[in-house]
Design an enzyme around this catalytic site. Structure first.
Site, short mmCIF file in Angstrom:
data_model
loop_
_atom_site.label_atom_id
_atom_site.label_comp_id
_atom_site.label_asym_id
_atom_site.label_seq_id
_atom_site.Cartn_x
_atom_site.Cartn_y
_atom_site.Cartn_z
N HIS A 137 -1.37 15.26 -52.91
CA HIS A 137 -0.01 14.88 -53.25
C HIS A 137 0.88 16.11 -53.11
O HIS A 137 0.39 17.23 -52.88
CB HIS A 137 0.08 14.29 -54.66
CG HIS A 137 -0.29 15.23 -55.76
ND1 HIS A 137 -1.56 15.75 -55.93
CD2 HIS A 137 0.46 15.77 -56.77
CE1 HIS A 137 -1.58 16.54 -56.99
NE2 HIS A 137 -0.36 16.57 -57.52
N ASP A 154 1.61 22.96 -56.79
CA ASP A 154 0.33 23.62 -57.04
C ASP A 154 -0.79 23.08 -56.16
O ASP A 154 -1.92 23.58 -56.20
CB ASP A 154 -0.05 23.52 -58.53
CG ASP A 154 -0.13 22.09 -59.04
OD1 ASP A 154 0.75 21.28 -58.68
OD2 ASP A 154 -1.05 21.78 -59.82
N HIS A 155 -0.46 22.09 -55.34
CA HIS A 155 -1.45 21.54 -54.41
C HIS A 155 -1.10 21.78 -52.94
O HIS A 155 -1.90 21.46 -52.06
CB HIS A 155 -1.63 20.04 -54.65
CG HIS A 155 -2.27 19.74 -55.97
ND1 HIS A 155 -3.58 19.37 -56.11
CD2 HIS A 155 -1.77 19.78 -57.24
CE1 HIS A 155 -3.86 19.19 -57.40
NE2 HIS A 155 -2.77 19.43 -58.09
N HIS A 175 2.93 17.88 -55.09
CA HIS A 175 3.29 18.84 -56.13
C HIS A 175 2.92 20.24 -55.64
O HIS A 175 1.90 20.42 -54.96
CB HIS A 175 2.56 18.53 -57.44
CG HIS A 175 3.25 17.50 -58.28
ND1 HIS A 175 2.62 16.75 -59.22
CD2 HIS A 175 4.56 17.11 -58.31
CE1 HIS A 175 3.48 15.94 -59.81
NE2 HIS A 175 4.66 16.13 -59.26
N ASP A 228 -4.68 14.66 -58.82
CA ASP A 228 -4.39 14.51 -60.23
C ASP A 228 -4.20 13.02 -60.52
O ASP A 228 -3.64 12.30 -59.71
CB ASP A 228 -3.09 15.22 -60.57
CG ASP A 228 -3.10 16.71 -60.28
OD1 ASP A 228 -4.01 17.18 -59.58
OD2 ASP A 228 -2.18 17.40 -60.71
N HIS A 285 -9.05 21.72 -62.76
CA HIS A 285 -7.60 21.52 -62.93
C HIS A 285 -7.22 21.72 -64.39
O HIS A 285 -6.52 20.93 -65.02
CB HIS A 285 -7.17 20.12 -62.44
CG HIS A 285 -5.70 20.02 -62.18
ND1 HIS A 285 -4.80 19.59 -63.13
CD2 HIS A 285 -4.96 20.29 -61.09
CE1 HIS A 285 -3.58 19.59 -62.63
NE2 HIS A 285 -3.65 20.03 -61.38
N HIS A 332 -0.47 9.03 -60.48
CA HIS A 332 0.11 10.27 -60.97
C HIS A 332 1.63 10.09 -61.02
O HIS A 332 2.15 8.98 -60.81
CB HIS A 332 -0.31 11.43 -60.04
CG HIS A 332 -0.06 12.78 -60.59
ND1 HIS A 332 -0.32 13.12 -61.91
CD2 HIS A 332 0.44 13.91 -60.03
CE1 HIS A 332 0.00 14.38 -62.11
NE2 HIS A 332 0.47 14.89 -60.99
#
Length: 304
Positions: free
Chosen positions: A63, A67-68, A65, A213, A271, A143
């Site tokens: 996805h 941090d990914h 976000h 997530d 995570h 998510h």
């Protein structure tokens, strides 16, 4: 048995800490590398894990976000500096190409290779990659934005030839592929030699599933049934379950319940929320429900 490894490059969540890097992993199947998510610092961790950039051709982003996926621009730039010529394929929910296009045009005006974006629908399970030895299928998750996990499934291998028996029956070379794939052998005299006499079974195909997530989804158990290794986010301890629901994340207890209900071989959790100085509390809660649980950590290599 052929190589099937999982390398953890980062297992933290969105807020940076000195203990963990943001999420990123690499699947090594027969020395072909497949990256899952690419948080900041992924290329540094790639080096620390002694992996070869030249063997990385496919990246799967769960996805959008940061941090990914914030590690992608740096990784793409490094590959350009190394003079890469092979295409790099990136699979993600809709929107990544729109974000990355202007950045690549500005910072990498003279690209030595092509970045190919493949967008997938996060609402349905879809086969997004296939080669001679592997399939990658999406696992729809829930998510705060469109998100999918990934199921890496090794394809069945042909049976192993028993050389002594093949020589004994003087089986021609051109018959070997048929026999590997299950056929019996008929001698020139008409005798049928059963396949079981000429071969031994190949190792069963292995499967690895990545789920991060997401909120706790008991319905995932069906899609994950019997996988050899499951990585599932365990962002929070059970005391913080309300925060997990609020942020669409999972607790360690919930991850273990899913692993138990799916009958997986082993569970790897990660995570981690930045609030935990020591993740042993998460491990303790998970192992109480599913004993075959392990904590993810940077540069950990796990055999599938």
């Amino acid at each position: 048995m052929e190589k099937f490894e999982l390398h953890i490059l980062g297992c933290g969540s969105a807020l940076p800490t000195t203990r963990h890097f943001p999420t990123s992993q690499v699947v090594n199947l027969r020395d072909k590398l497949f990256m899952i998510d690419c948080g900041e610092g992924a290329q540094l961790q790639f080096r620390k894990s002694r992996l070869k950039f030249s063997r990385l051709n496919h990246i799967f982003i769960s996805h959008l976000h940061g941090d990914h996926c914030f590690g992608l621009p740096g990784l793409i730039s490094t590959l350009n500096l190394l003079g890469r010529t092979a295409e790099l394929h990136i699979y993600s929910p809709v929107g990544l190409e729109e974000q990355m296009g202007p950045m690549l045009a500005f910072f990498n005006r003279q690209m030595t290779y092509q970045v190919v974006f493949h967008a997938f629908d996060t609402n349905v399970s879809t086969l997004i990659y296939e080669d001679r030895s592997l399939t990658v299928t999406t696992l729809p998750l829930r998510h705060r934005m469109p998100c999918c996990g990934f199921l890496f499934a090794e394809k069945p291998s042909p049976n192993h030839i028993v050389r002594e028996m093949v020589d004994f029956y003087q089986v021609p070379v051109y018959e070997l592929n048929r026999i590997k794939n299950g056929a019996d052998y008929v001698t020139p005299e008409g005798e049928v030699v059963p396949n079981s006499r000429l071969t031994t079974p190949a190792d069963p195909p292995r499967r690895y599933a990545y789920c991060s997530d997401t909120v706790y989804m008991p319905s995932l158990a069906e899609a994950l049934q019997g996988v050899d290794l499951l990585f599932h986010e365990a962002t929070f301890a059970e005391a913080d379950a309300p925060r997990a629901r609020e942020t669409f994340h999972t607790t360690a207890v919930q991850a273990a319940m899913l692993a138990r209900d799916a009958g997986v071989g082993r569970l790897l959790i990660g995570h981690y929320s930045a609030r935990y100085e020591d993740e042993s509390c998460l491990l303790g809660e998970a192992t109480a429900i599913f004993p075959h649980t392990q904590l993810a950590s940077e540069n950990l290599c796990v055999q599938v």
